[in-house]
Design a protein around this motif. Structure first.
Motif, mmCIF file in Angstrom:
data_model
loop_
_atom_site.group_PDB
_atom_site.id
_atom_site.type_symbol
_atom_site.label_atom_id
_atom_site.label_comp_id
_atom_site.label_asym_id
_atom_site.label_seq_id
_atom_site.Cartn_x
_atom_site.Cartn_y
_atom_site.Cartn_z
ATOM 1 N N ASN A 13 28.459 -16.908 -26.384
ATOM 2 C CA ASN A 13 29.743 -16.333 -25.924
ATOM 3 C C ASN A 13 30.469 -16.756 -24.856
ATOM 4 O O ASN A 13 29.776 -17.525 -23.840
ATOM 5 N N THR A 36 16.913 -12.556 -21.533
ATOM 6 C CA THR A 36 17.522 -11.905 -22.727
ATOM 7 C C THR A 36 18.808 -12.463 -23.495
ATOM 8 O O THR A 36 19.434 -13.556 -22.931
ATOM 9 N N LYS A 37 19.282 -11.894 -24.479
ATOM 10 C CA LYS A 37 20.548 -12.388 -25.295
ATOM 11 C C LYS A 37 21.433 -11.562 -24.970
ATOM 12 O O LYS A 37 22.695 -11.734 -25.460
ATOM 13 N N ASN A 38 21.130 -10.390 -24.242
ATOM 14 C CA ASN A 38 22.560 -9.402 -23.902
ATOM 15 C C ASN A 38 23.222 -10.033 -22.911
ATOM 16 O O ASN A 38 23.007 -10.423 -21.913
ATOM 17 N N LYS A 39 24.556 -10.302 -23.272
ATOM 18 C CA LYS A 39 25.481 -10.886 -22.647
ATOM 19 C C LYS A 39 25.948 -10.323 -21.297
ATOM 20 O O LYS A 39 26.186 -11.077 -20.188
ATOM 21 N N ILE A 53 23.824 -8.587 -19.467
ATOM 22 C CA ILE A 53 22.727 -8.618 -18.387
ATOM 23 C C ILE A 53 22.560 -10.312 -18.166
ATOM 24 O O ILE A 53 22.628 -10.425 -16.908
ATOM 25 N N GLU A 97 14.891 -2.451 -22.422
ATOM 26 C CA GLU A 97 15.992 -2.363 -21.957
ATOM 27 C C GLU A 97 17.021 -1.578 -22.600
ATOM 28 O O GLU A 97 16.851 -1.474 -24.000
ATOM 29 N N SER A 108 20.357 -0.355 -24.511
ATOM 30 C CA SER A 108 21.447 -0.998 -25.623
ATOM 31 C C SER A 108 22.607 -1.645 -24.777
ATOM 32 O O SER A 108 22.979 -2.690 -25.352
ATOM 33 N N ASP A 109 23.301 -1.096 -23.842
ATOM 34 C CA ASP A 109 24.413 -1.897 -23.343
ATOM 35 C C ASP A 109 23.835 -2.386 -21.943
ATOM 36 O O ASP A 109 24.893 -3.135 -21.543
ATOM 37 N N GLY A 110 22.673 -2.302 -21.604
ATOM 38 C CA GLY A 110 22.150 -3.138 -20.225
ATOM 39 C C GLY A 110 22.519 -2.679 -18.916
ATOM 40 O O GLY A 110 22.309 -3.371 -18.014
#
Length: 474
Positions: free
Chosen positions: A107, A39-42, A44, A2, A4-6
């Motif tokens: 978050n 994922t841990k990407n907020k 996404i 993925e 970096s910024d999703g």
């Protein structure tokens, strides 16, 4: 892998969502969305949550998530439609489990449930009622209060709507704590790793601190009248027992008591607890209570609560006789224009006041009542002690002995009889209505129903009847 910024993954999630909307043949796209939620990407994660909301709202409204099959039926024997619904139901349960885990995400934007429930434009009270079952979990309660408190203190008087305040009050009303004495909470919806935050969630004292601050900051807002009344209705039994110190509500309650009308009546309950159980000093309390004895108090829907509390406030035998006489006299005066259903409360109330304070018996047993050229009582005097009620008499009760309703007249005549030691119980009387009075009268059995004020004599009626001028009987 993925980005970096999703951005690309978010675009793919939106594409998969559209495909699920289009046809069942793309149902497997739901599996891809569930996989992306790992994922841990907020960014996404939020995209996944939005997708879940849209898709499962559709499946619920269309009935695709409802499946009714016998328990003993094997999966191999299911029809194609039933297999699809079973698969969709399993994905729904899997998604719910993932969303529950996200409650603990660091978050705050992920916790969109609080933002939804406290909408500024949409009434969410029905939805909040459904959410109540989750607030029995100690961890859900803790995180909801923490987020809601941060949201409240970030707002000002100019940025809140009446709808928002109504939603927040409804949410606060659902928050409750376990009744047991255990200081450590352990009823969690999800498992926690052992750390400093875990200890805060488990601590009842920590949760009560947040709860206290939450209410104090919420009450700083200018509440609309409907919300104001709901708050005052629940403070004494739902809120105050869970505060770290109920005296924090002193300013709010004394200010409410000064407003007058229904707001003052509703503030009485909580103020009574602060005065009698938490030693709140309120020197003008009885003057304010005296001011509430107005004709309007006999017509409001909170009448029963008001007289129940007033009876407790005036139950002390240490009160000055001049003050008690003023309450009895003023209530007797406003009873002259009161509805019959209210008089079944006010007259026994006055009787109890006289019964508890022997010095007030002079109001009904003056040896020389002819010496009173006029009523000495000053109803416009704000201070009950200075109203000169003790120099007057309860002639109003004598007047009510001629009331059209037999129950009222009977209660008013009781004042002529010797006083007894026991008070009259007000419990049942407090809820008396016109329907109760009417029902009681209709149950009475009478042998002769009166049809005329004066019984007629003869066929032509009374001698004064004009009918005699036109007809004679041979």
């Amino acid at each position: 892998m993925e980005d970096s910024d999703g951005t690309c993954v978010v675009a793919q999630i939106e594409k998969n969502t559209r495909q699920c909307f289009q046809s069942r043949k793309h149902a497997n796209c739901l599996l891809d969305i569930i996989a992306y939620s790992e994922t841990k990407n907020k960014v996404i994660l939020l995209a996944c949550i939005r997708s879940f909301h849209r898709l499962f709202a559709l499946y619920l409204s269309s009935g695709e998530l409802f499946l009714d099959i016998p328990n003993d039926l094997k999966e191999a024997d299911l029809k194609k439609e039933e297999k699809y619904k079973l698969w969709l139901k399993e994905r729904y349960e899997e998604t719910i489990a993932k969303l529950i885990q996200l409650v603990h995400h660091e978050n705050l934007n992920v916790k969109r449930v609080v933002l939804t429930l406290t909408s500024a434009s949409c009434d969410s009270t029905a939805l909040i009622g459904r959410f109540k079952e989750y607030l029995s979990y100690d961890d859900v309660r803790y995180h909801l209060m923490r987020i809601l408190h941060k949201q409240i203190i970030s707002k000002t008087q100019d940025t809140v709507s009446d709808t928002y305040l109504n939603n927040v009050e409804a949410l606060l009303e659902q928050i409750d704590f376990p009744s047991d004495e255990m200081e450590e909470l352990n009823h969690f919806l999800t498992k926690y790793p052992e750390n400093e935050n875990t200890e805060k969630v488990k601590s009842k004292d920590e949760q009560r601190k947040i709860y206290t601050n939450l209410w104090i900051d919420f009450l700083q807002f200018k509440l609309p009248n409907c919300v104001y009344k709901k708050v005052l209705t629940i403070l004494h039994d739902k809120v105050m027992p869970n505060l770290t110190n109920p005296l924090y509500l002193s300013d709010f309650l004394t200010a409410s008591y000064d407003i007058g009308g229904a707001i003052s009546l509703l503030a009485l309950n909580s103020l009574f607890l602060l005065v009698h159980k938490h030693n709140l000093g309120y020197p003008d309390f009885y003057e304010k209570l005296y001011a509430l004895f107005e004709p309007g108090v006999l017509h409001v829907k909170y009448r029963a609560r008001f007289f129940y509390l007033a009876d407790q406030f005036l139950s002390s035998t240490h009160l000055p006789s001049a003050m008690v006489a003023a309450f009895a006299k003023k209530l007797a005066r406003i009873s002259l224009t009161a509805p019959a259903s209210a008089l079944t409360i006010t007259i026994p109330f006055i009787y109890n006041l006289i019964n508890r304070h022997p010095n007030c018996k002079i109001l009904i047993h003056r040896e020389t009542p002819e010496d009173l050229q006029e009523d000495a009582y000053k109803i416009e005097e704000a201070d009950p002690v200075k109203s000169k009620a003790i120099e007057s008499s309860l002639w109003e009760l004598k007047t009510l002995q001629c009331h059209f309703h037999p129950d009222v007249a009977k209660k008013a005549k009781r004042i002529d009889q010797p006083l007894v030691k026991n008070d009259i119980s007000l419990g049942i009387l407090l809820e008396t209505s016109y329907s109760d009075l009417y029902g009681k009268e209709t149950k009475k059995k009478v042998k002769h129903a009166p049809a005329n004020f004066n019984p007629p004599k003869g066929i032509t009626g009374l001698p004064s009847d004009k009918l005699n001028l036109c007809w004679t009987l041979d």
